[in-house]
Design a protein around this motif. Structure first.
Motif, short mmCIF file in Angstrom:
data_model
loop_
_atom_site.label_atom_id
_atom_site.label_comp_id
_atom_site.label_asym_id
_atom_site.label_seq_id
_atom_site.Cartn_x
_atom_site.Cartn_y
_atom_site.Cartn_z
N ALA A 66 2.92 5.86 -3.07
CA ALA A 66 4.07 6.63 -3.55
C ALA A 66 4.05 6.75 -5.07
O ALA A 66 4.35 7.81 -5.61
CB ALA A 66 5.36 5.99 -3.07
N ILE A 74 11.27 3.58 -0.65
CA ILE A 74 9.93 3.50 -1.24
C ILE A 74 9.75 4.60 -2.27
O ILE A 74 9.29 4.36 -3.39
CB ILE A 74 8.85 3.58 -0.14
N GLU A 75 10.13 5.81 -1.90
CA GLU A 75 9.97 6.95 -2.80
C GLU A 75 10.80 6.79 -4.07
O GLU A 75 10.33 7.05 -5.17
CB GLU A 75 10.34 8.25 -2.06
N ASP A 89 0.83 -1.21 0.00
CA ASP A 89 0.00 0.00 0.00
C ASP A 89 0.86 1.26 0.00
O ASP A 89 0.53 2.25 -0.68
CB ASP A 89 -0.94 0.01 1.20
N ARG A 90 1.96 1.24 0.75
CA ARG A 90 2.83 2.42 0.77
C ARG A 90 3.49 2.63 -0.58
O ARG A 90 3.65 3.76 -1.04
CB ARG A 90 3.88 2.29 1.87
N TRP A 119 10.45 -0.65 9.92
CA TRP A 119 9.22 0.13 10.03
C TRP A 119 9.43 1.26 11.02
O TRP A 119 9.79 1.04 12.16
CB TRP A 119 8.05 -0.74 10.45
N PRO A 159 11.33 4.97 4.02
CA PRO A 159 10.54 5.91 3.20
C PRO A 159 11.30 6.40 1.97
O PRO A 159 10.71 6.57 0.91
CB PRO A 159 10.24 7.06 4.17
#
Length: 192
Positions: free
Chosen positions: A26, A156-157, A21-22, A147, A153
């Motif tokens: 993104a 992910i980005e 989902d993350r 986490w 983050p």
């Protein structure tokens, strides 16, 4: 553009689904996408039936169509015994052999420890290379300690940006393929 997320998490809630989902959010932050999530856990029985009788059930056929029509994929698996889960692999085993050809794919995995982070490069990347997908350079692994920590983050980005950059070319190819009029129809239009 169509983004399909294949999540092979088994529990509810699932850290695999959370990572999926993350990643999808993104990608949506980089470019507008219609997101469809395929929970492989919900297809387990139909995947097994597909192996034994050769025909997909209704839900599995819909998932296979979604994957085939996607402009990009995010695939996320939990790590079991230092590799992807058997259910994750089984889902891709029952896809059409050309379903992922030329399609950009962001690979990701979750695990209990950072010791298994190489699963991305020794298991997932070769699998999707074999399926002739275009695997984005940045893969994302999330161990339990990642986490809420620094680094995840940003990974992910970066991975989402790479996938978003590749998706327009796939969408353009799909649109061009849909515009092709078969030769027999062109002849028929000429009255021959």
């Amino acid at each position: 553009m169509k983004l399909v997320v294949v999540s092979a998490g088994l529990s509810v809630p699932s850290s695999t689904r959370l990572l999926a989902d993350r990643l999808a959010a993104a990608v949506h932050g980089h470019t507008p996408v219609d997101v469809r999530v395929v929970e492989v856990r919900d297809l387990a029985v139909e995947v097994a039936h597909r192996f034994t009788n050769g025909f997909p059930g209704k839900a599995l056929a819909a998932a296979q169509d979604a994957v085939a029509e996607a402009d990009g994929l995010i695939v996320v698996t939990p790590v079991f015994s230092a590799s992807y889960s058997g259910l994750f692999k089984s889902f891709f085993d029952v896809l059409d052999k050309d379903a992922l050809a030329g399609k950009p794919v962001l690979i990701a995995a979750t695990g209990g420890s950072a010791r298994h982070s190489l699963v991305l490069d020794h298991a997932l990347r070769p699998l999707f290379a074999h399926l002739r997908a275009v695997v984005v350079p940045t893969a994302v692994y999330a161990a339990s300690e990642d986490w809420g920590a620094e680094g995840l983050p940003e990974r992910i980005e970066r991975a989402a940006g790479e996938l978003a950059a590749l998706m327009p070319a796939t969408a353009a190819r799909r649109a061009a393929d849909e515009d092709v009029v078969p030769f027999t129809e062109r002849l028929a239009a000429l009255g021959q």
